[in-house]
Design a protein around this motif. Structure first.
Motif, PDB file in Angstrom:
ATOM      1  N   UNK A   1       0.812  -1.206   0.000  1.00 28.43           N
ATOM      2  CA  UNK A   1       0.000   0.000   0.000  1.00 28.43           C
ATOM      3  C   UNK A   1       0.845   1.255   0.000  1.00 28.43           C
ATOM      4  N   UNK A   2       1.904   1.256   0.817  1.00 24.77           N
ATOM      5  CA  UNK A   2       2.790   2.415   0.865  1.00 24.77           C
ATOM      6  C   UNK A   2       3.517   2.614  -0.465  1.00 24.77           C
ATOM      7  N   UNK A   3       3.930   1.492  -1.063  1.00 28.26           N
ATOM      8  CA  UNK A   3       4.588   1.575  -2.360  1.00 28.26           C
ATOM      9  C   UNK A   3       3.630   2.104  -3.430  1.00 28.26           C
ATOM     10  N   UNK A   4       2.356   1.688  -3.353  1.00 28.97           N
ATOM     11  CA  UNK A   4       1.365   2.153  -4.334  1.00 28.97           C
ATOM     12  C   UNK A   4       1.159   3.657  -4.221  1.00 28.97           C
ATOM     13  N   UNK A   5       1.086   4.187  -2.993  1.00 25.45           N
ATOM     14  CA  UNK A   5       0.907   5.624  -2.830  1.00 25.45           C
ATOM     15  C   UNK A   5       2.067   6.393  -3.433  1.00 25.45           C
ATOM     16  N   UNK A   6       3.274   5.926  -3.187  1.00 24.05           N
ATOM     17  CA  UNK A   6       4.443   6.595  -3.737  1.00 24.05           C
ATOM     18  C   UNK A   6       4.445   6.520  -5.259  1.00 24.05           C
ATOM     19  N   UNK A   7       4.160   5.352  -5.796  1.00 21.42           N
ATOM     20  CA  UNK A   7       4.145   5.155  -7.237  1.00 21.42           C
ATOM     21  C   UNK A   7       3.083   6.026  -7.898  1.00 21.42           C
ATOM     22  N   UNK A   8       1.885   6.030  -7.326  1.00 20.47           N
ATOM     23  CA  UNK A   8       0.780   6.789  -7.913  1.00 20.47           C
ATOM     24  C   UNK A   8       0.987   8.288  -7.828  1.00 20.47           C
ATOM     25  N   UNK A   9       1.789   8.747  -6.884  1.00 23.83           N
ATOM     26  CA  UNK A   9       1.967  10.186  -6.689  1.00 23.83           C
ATOM     27  C   UNK A   9       2.581  10.879  -7.897  1.00 23.83           C
ATOM     28  N   UNK A  10       3.171  10.130  -8.821  1.00 21.62           N
ATOM     29  CA  UNK A  10       3.744  10.727 -10.028  1.00 21.62           C
ATOM     30  C   UNK A  10       3.077  10.204 -11.294  1.00 21.62           C
ATOM     31  N   UNK A  11       1.937   9.534 -11.153  1.00 25.14           N
ATOM     32  CA  UNK A  11       1.272   8.928 -12.303  1.00 25.14           C
ATOM     33  C   UNK A  11       0.189   9.822 -12.898  1.00 25.14           C
ATOM     34  N   UNK A  12      -0.036   9.651 -14.210  1.00 25.14           N
ATOM     35  CA  UNK A  12      -1.193  10.215 -14.893  1.00 25.14           C
ATOM     36  C   UNK A  12      -2.262   9.120 -15.034  1.00 25.14           C
ATOM     37  N   UNK A  13      -3.415   9.497 -15.571  1.00 20.55           N
ATOM     38  CA  UNK A  13      -4.522   8.547 -15.693  1.00 20.55           C
ATOM     39  C   UNK A  13      -4.120   7.316 -16.492  1.00 20.55           C
ATOM     40  N   UNK A  14      -3.432   7.530 -17.620  1.00 19.50           N
ATOM     41  CA  UNK A  14      -3.029   6.400 -18.435  1.00 19.50           C
ATOM     42  C   UNK A  14      -2.145   5.432 -17.679  1.00 19.50           C
ATOM     43  N   UNK A  15      -1.204   5.980 -16.895  1.00 18.51           N
ATOM     44  CA  UNK A  15      -0.311   5.133 -16.103  1.00 18.51           C
ATOM     45  C   UNK A  15      -1.103   4.311 -15.096  1.00 18.51           C
ATOM     46  N   UNK A  16      -2.058   4.966 -14.427  1.00 15.32           N
ATOM     47  CA  UNK A  16      -2.838   4.293 -13.388  1.00 15.32           C
ATOM     48  C   UNK A  16      -3.730   3.204 -13.971  1.00 15.32           C
ATOM     49  N   UNK A  17      -4.266   3.436 -15.166  1.00 13.89           N
ATOM     50  CA  UNK A  17      -5.098   2.418 -15.798  1.00 13.89           C
ATOM     51  C   UNK A  17      -4.273   1.166 -16.095  1.00 13.89           C
ATOM     52  N   UNK A  18      -3.063   1.371 -16.580  1.00 14.65           N
ATOM     53  CA  UNK A  18      -2.201   0.231 -16.902  1.00 14.65           C
ATOM     54  C   UNK A  18      -1.623  -0.410 -15.642  1.00 14.65           C
ATOM     55  N   UNK A  19      -1.254   0.420 -14.664  1.00 15.33           N
ATOM     56  CA  UNK A  19      -0.535  -0.092 -13.510  1.00 15.33           C
ATOM     57  C   UNK A  19      -1.405  -0.563 -12.360  1.00 15.33           C
ATOM     58  N   UNK A  20      -2.610   0.058 -12.212  1.00 15.07           N
ATOM     59  CA  UNK A  20      -3.435  -0.251 -11.043  1.00 15.07           C
ATOM     60  C   UNK A  20      -4.898  -0.516 -11.397  1.00 15.07           C
ATOM     61  N   UNK A  21      -5.183  -0.745 -12.659  1.00 13.37           N
ATOM     62  CA  UNK A  21      -6.549  -1.064 -13.052  1.00 13.37           C
ATOM     63  C   UNK A  21      -7.062  -2.307 -12.328  1.00 13.37           C
ATOM     64  N   UNK A  22      -8.245  -2.189 -11.746  1.00 14.09           N
ATOM     65  CA  UNK A  22      -8.934  -3.270 -11.025  1.00 14.09           C
ATOM     66  C   UNK A  22      -8.247  -3.673  -9.713  1.00 14.09           C
ATOM     67  N   UNK A  23      -7.297  -2.853  -9.246  1.00 12.92           N
ATOM     68  CA  UNK A  23      -6.649  -3.155  -7.964  1.00 12.92           C
ATOM     69  C   UNK A  23      -7.662  -3.030  -6.830  1.00 12.92           C
ATOM     70  N   UNK A  24      -7.493  -3.878  -5.825  1.00 15.45           N
ATOM     71  CA  UNK A  24      -8.370  -3.851  -4.652  1.00 15.45           C
ATOM     72  C   UNK A  24      -7.578  -3.358  -3.444  1.00 15.45           C
ATOM     73  N   UNK A  25      -8.174  -2.447  -2.715  1.00 15.81           N
ATOM     74  CA  UNK A  25      -7.464  -1.858  -1.582  1.00 15.81           C
ATOM     75  C   UNK A  25      -7.214  -2.867  -0.471  1.00 15.81           C
TER      76      UNK A  25
END
Length: 441
Positions: A297-321
């Motif tokens: 979870x901590x790694x995801x927050x750090x990773x997402x903090x520099x992502x755009x929508x396209x990145x998040x769709x590819x990297x975290x699409x359908x992820x469950x918290x």
């Protein structure tokens, strides 16, 4: 990963660093080079160490080349753009530098009265500085193998410019500007950024808009929440900005409901942007996040903090918290059991104040990403306060994709939304249809 992050905490343990990088902003000076996922952020976006005293005051401006521009006898179509940085105030009462863009249209205003100004609040673009809407005007599609950024708001901007309305676009606090993290869906930060963008545009040398120009607000999704909040806060925060009309499409008015809906969806990455933004706005919530987030979870927050929508769709699409928490509970369950988090989200609720001026609120009846029900509830809340509300349920069949259910009304309703707003800017009166709500979906 980006070569350099604006969010860097030194000399902390590796586990804590994952969280701290997403929460702690280090100011950049005008000479610092900031690189986010391989994209060098122009030095223009580095705020100075001190800001002007008055909200909406221009800090700096420069010409902004539009990627999509055609020559004409009367100048480039759709207009001439200027990149902006202006002062605003965040939800903690602190000064903040916000960037954006003003576009002077080539087209003549086709309505009555002086040329109007529309403040456009972008929909969800991400949390990395390279995702900013003003950069999307210059680079509508950015792909370098590390990030994917799409300036999809350019369509609505150009349609408004074709009507002859001037447009000012805000990047919001921390999106573009390199000194802090973007406070995603923070209603106060976003409302202030929208209203102060109007002030900044009116003070720009060479702009045709003045204090007498009618003002409209336009936004969908995150932008719809921003314009809805701006209409609510206008009378107290910016009484000098009289609103002729506000379009709020698919507004995330109840973040508790939205958080639950996006978990496990294509746009699950927005959970990380939300949590990052909450912790930026209220650092006292940080110990709660550290206690409940596991290493992933901590790694995801750090990773997402520099992502755009396209990145998040590819990297975290359908992820469950549930995969991000120490005990396997969802973020929604943790929020429900944590008074501090419940109180914070309750403070973000839109609908407790009467909006200024007429508002057109549109929501797709099949939208299950920014749920239709909570958007409709906002219309009900406003109607009960005697607001001038035009409620528009967009009836489209639901499909298997929550993202498409949310995105489709943006396109199908956009023309009607722009026509409604330009009518208000022309001085054409409207009347509320609140009385129809009992029979509307």
């Amino acid at each position: 990963m980006p070569a350099r992050r604006k969010l860097l905490a030194a000399a902390v343990t590796a586990a804590a660093c994952l969280t701290t990088q997403a929460l702690t902003a280090t100011a950049a000076t005008a000479t610092d080079e900031v690189v986010s996922r391989g994209v060098t952020i122009p030095a223009f976006y580095n705020p100075p160490t001190s800001l002007p005293a008055a909200n909406g005051t221009l800090v700096r401006s420069e010409p902004l080349p539009l990627a999509l521009s055609l020559p004409s006898l009367h100048g480039p179509l759709p207009g001439t753009a200027t990149r902006l940085m202006y002062r605003s105030t965040d939800s903690n009462g602190e000064p903040v530098a916000v960037t954006g863009a003003y576009i002077e249209p080539t087209a003549r205003w086709k309505g009555g009265g002086p040329r109007p100004l529309v403040a456009l609040a972008p929909g969800t673009l991400g949390q990395g500085d390279q995702c900013a809407a003003s950069m999307g005007l210059e680079h509508p599609l950015s792909f370098n193998g590390e990030t994917v950024s799409v300036g999809y708001e350019d369509l609505s901007i150009y349609r408004l410019l074709a009507k002859g309305a001037a447009v000012v676009v805000t990047d919001y606090a921390g999106l573009g500007a390199t000194d802090r993290l973007h406070t995603y869906v923070d209603r106060v930060d976003e409302a202030h950024a929208v209203l102060d963008a109007v002030r900044a545009a009116r003070s720009l040398g060479g702009a045709s808009v003045t204090a007498d120009s009618p003002v409209g607000l336009f936004g969908y999704s995150q932008g719809g929440g921003a314009t809805a909040a701006a209409a609510e806060l206008q009378s107290s925060y910016a009484p000098d900005v009289t609103l002729a009309g506000t379009y709020a499409g698919a507004p995330p008015a109840d973040l508790t409901a939205v958080t639950k809906a996006i978990d496990g969806s294509e746009l699950a990455g927005a959970l990380g942007w939300s949590l990052n933004g909450f912790l930026q706005s209220d650092p006292e919530l940080k110990p709660i996040a550290e206690a409940h987030l596991n290493t992933a979870g901590k790694a995801a927050l750090t990773d997402l903090s520099t992502m755009c929508v396209g990145d998040a769709l590819f990297g975290y699409g359908y992820a469950k918290s549930t995969k991000w928490t120490t005990d396997g509970r969802s973020l929604s369950d943790i929020i429900a059991d944590t008074p501090e988090l419940k109180a914070f989200l309750d403070g973000q609720r839109i609908g407790r104040l009467k909006p200024s001026g007429p508002v057109r609120l549109a929501t797709g009846v099949s939208d299950n990403l920014v749920p239709h029900g909570q958007s409709r509830d906002l219309a009900v809340d406003w109607c009960r306060k005697g607001a001038d509300v035009t409620y528009k349920p967009v009836v489209l069949p639901g499909v298997g994709s929550a993202l498409l259910n949310h995105f489709a009304p943006l396109l199908t309703d956009q023309g009607d939304a722009i026509n409604w707003l330009t009518d208000r800017l022309s001085g054409t009166p409207t009347s509320s249809n609140c009385w129809t709500l009992p029979v509307q979906p």
